[in-house]
Enzyme design. Structure first.
Site, PDB file in Angstrom:
ATOM      1  CE  LYS A 118      -4.013  -2.322   0.599  1.00  0.00           C
ATOM      2  NZ  LYS A 118      -3.466  -3.618   0.710  1.00  0.00           N
TER       3      LYS A 118
HETATM    4  C1  LIG Z   1      -3.875  -4.706   0.409  1.00  0.00           C
HETATM    5  C2  LIG Z   1      -3.377  -6.037   0.267  1.00  0.00           C
HETATM    6  C3  LIG Z   1      -3.767  -7.134  -0.670  1.00  0.00           C
HETATM    7  C4  LIG Z   1      -4.998  -7.119  -1.757  1.00  0.00           C
HETATM    8  O1  LIG Z   1      -4.673  -6.038  -2.444  1.00  0.00           O
HETATM    9  P1  LIG Z   1      -5.941  -5.427  -3.534  1.00  0.00           P
HETATM   10  O2  LIG Z   1      -5.459  -4.371  -4.187  1.00  0.00           O
HETATM   11  O3  LIG Z   1      -6.869  -4.977  -2.407  1.00  0.00           O
HETATM   12  O4  LIG Z   1      -6.364  -6.601  -4.136  1.00  0.00           O
HETATM   13  C5  LIG Z   1      -2.790  -8.237  -0.659  1.00  0.00           C
HETATM   14  N1  LIG Z   1      -1.748  -8.401  -0.041  1.00  0.00           N
HETATM   15  C6  LIG Z   1      -1.571  -7.411   1.132  1.00  0.00           C
HETATM   16  C7  LIG Z   1      -0.424  -7.587   2.174  1.00  0.00           C
HETATM   17  C8  LIG Z   1      -2.335  -6.373   1.122  1.00  0.00           C
HETATM   18  O5  LIG Z   1      -2.025  -5.417   2.151  1.00  0.00           O
END
Ligand SMILES: *Cc1c(COP(=O)(O)O)cnc(C)c1O
Length: 496
Positions: free
Chosen positions: A113
């Site tokens: 993120k």
């Molecule tokens: C948010 C997240 C995901 C999923 O990603 P999306 O964009 O919501 O599909 C997968 N792995 C981790 C560690 C995340 O923080």
């Protein structure tokens, strides 16, 4: 370039408006009116460039109402100055078995993120200036664990912005919770919610169109915005690392120009993989986009059958950031695949809201399967993946990445596809240290910090500094709300 809404295709706004508002007034998501395309030469030219330079080139294609100074400033502020562990924010690790890992967790919160949320606040400031004529902004975030911390970190003490994060009380890892409840900053609020991620996310989305809350905030000269991946400002920085991974492989001589590669993406809200889809549509040579799910396998079922059915049990798993049944960004994919027909999308989303189920037609379903392949693995398999990848390849992965590794194997076995697979790694194993340690066959200590120390010893890898720093951080936020109490909490925070 202008932006429109998935539920009102007559709308046409600038990128600044899309980013500052987060979601369109009628509840649809902002998407570019048409996708930019690039040539093979344009892609080849990325190879010698830094991540920051690559980011500026990709951002410039989409954010045409931002000046190049604004984009350069944003990319530099996000990806240099020691924000990321390394001067390569998104490095590759070659597993030498046809799989390459794209590591997206070297940022301040140790999850992917950060790739978007370190950049987005620097886009938000000029966007708000142009689109909100002096109003203050309150950002609402529903999180399954990682977005919350990354958004808090990105927007901490930002001028003219408040940020409230809602996380499911029983749905995040101990480390994820600590990261959020110890957040510093005068402009932040963090609430635990009784319920799962879906209840937090649907209440946040509802608040965006709730006239009472909106009226209340307007009296304090404040407008709402979102830092969830429903915001276009989250998606565009994610497109960058798909191009960057390809450019790195070109620079390493690991690919012939134009050669197709697959990406395997651990998926929850469909934001990460959707950015890969946009990259493919823009001209990046991507073969298949493999969508990896945990036991919450609604996307794998949907890709197979064309039926999206959220009437099913919600499982909490070892990969909590993917414990999601309503994947918001699927709406953007549906819009593209049904010929940008806003009525169809509005109708499907209406059915999802009322019956928690919809079905797409056969042709759309077929188009989806040409591009995507879906698979899922359960917790036991996820643990086995962590162990075998470490024992055979000497490479340590977190549970989300392990889900992708497992699905990557299943995809290759099912299709015989020999193209190189880039497995997108979304979190540091130290964010889930106890679970990873247990998967390696050790007994699971109660304390997460003890687990991190043991994991470090067992695997001869280093504890990331942001994780180590949490041990002595003070807990600031302890409130637990029902979803029904969220609008009141938002209004009270605006007053503060
Ligand atoms: C948010 C997240 C995901 C999923 O990603 P999306 O964009 O919501 O599909 C997968 N792995 C981790 C560690 C995340 O923080």
């Amino acid at each position: 370039m202008k932006y429109t809404s998935t539920r009102n295709a007559r709308l046409s706004v600038e990128a600044s408006h899309a980013i500052a508002r987060g979601i369109s007034a009628e509840g649809g998501l902002f998407v570019p009116c048409e996708l930019p395309t690039v040539t093979p030469d344009w892609i080849r030219e990325l190879a010698p460039l830094s991540y920051i330079e690559r980011a500026v080139r990709v951002l410039a294609l989409f954010l045409t109402d931002f000046s190049s100074e604004e984009l350069i400033h944003a990319a530099e502020a996000a990806y240099s100055q020691g924000r990321f562990e390394d001067d390569r924010p998104a490095p590759l690790a070659d597993l030498s078995d046809g799989r390459v890992v794209l590591e997206l967790w070297h940022g301040p919160t140790c999850a992917f993120k950060d790739m978007a949320l370190q950049l987005m606040p620097h886009l938000m400031a000029p966007a708000a200036c142009r689109a909100l004529d002096g109003k203050k902004m309150m950002i609402l975030v529903a999180t399954s664990g990682d977005t919350g911390k990354a958004a808090l970190e990105g927007f901490c003490d930002a001028e003219g912005v408040k940020i409230a994060v809602f996380y499911p009380d029983a749905g995040v890892s101990p480390m994820q919770r600590l990261q959020m409840t110890t957040q510093k900053g005068e402009n932040v609020e963090v609430f635990a919610i009784k319920g799962n991620f879906d209840s937090a996310q649907s209440e946040v989305k509802r608040i965006f169109t709730d006239p009472t809350v909106i009226g209340e905030l307007a009296r304090h000269d404040t407008v709402l915005s979102s830092a969830n991946s429903i915001n276009w400002g989250r998606l565009v920085p994610q497109i960058v690392y798909y191009f960057s991974a390809y450019a790195d492989l070109l620079a390493d001589g690991a690919l012939a120009g134009g050669e197709e590669i697959n990406f395997v993406v651990p998926t929850g809200n469909f934001g990460n993989i959707l950015a890969g889809y946009y990259a493919k549509r823009m001209g990046l040579p991507v073969g298949r986009l493999v969508c990896a799910s945990n036991r919450n396998d609604i996307l794998a079922d949907f890709l197979r059958s064309g039926v999206y059915d959220a009437n099913r049990p919600f499982h909490t798993t070892l990969s909590p950031s993917m414990d999601i049944l309503i994947s918001s960004n699927l709406e953007r994919l549906l819009f593209e695949l049904c010929g940008r027909d806003d009525k169809t999308v509005a109708d499907l989303m209406e059915r999802l809201a009322s019956a928690r189920r919809y079905e797409v037609d056969g042709a759309l379903s077929e188009r989806m399967r040409e591009i995507f392949w879906g698979g899922s693995v359960d917790d036991a398999r996820c643990q086995r993946e962590i162990r075998t990848v470490f024992e055979r390849l000497g490479y340590l992965i977190d549970p989300h990445t392990a889900v992708a590794m497992g699905v990557c194997d299943d995809y290759r076995a099912a299709t015989g596809d020999k193209r190189k697979c880039v497995v997108v790694s979304t979190a540091s194993p130290y964010k889930f240290a106890a679970a990873v340690l247990e998967a390696l066959g050790e007994t699971r200590p109660k304390d997460e910090f003890e687990a991190a120390v043991l994991l470090s010893r067992r695997t001869a890898t280093e504890i990331p500094a942001p994780v180590a720093a949490l041990e002595n951080a003070k807990i600031r936020f302890t409130r637990l709300l029902t979803p029904g109490e969220m609008p009141g909490a938002v209004a009270a925070f605006a007053l503060k």
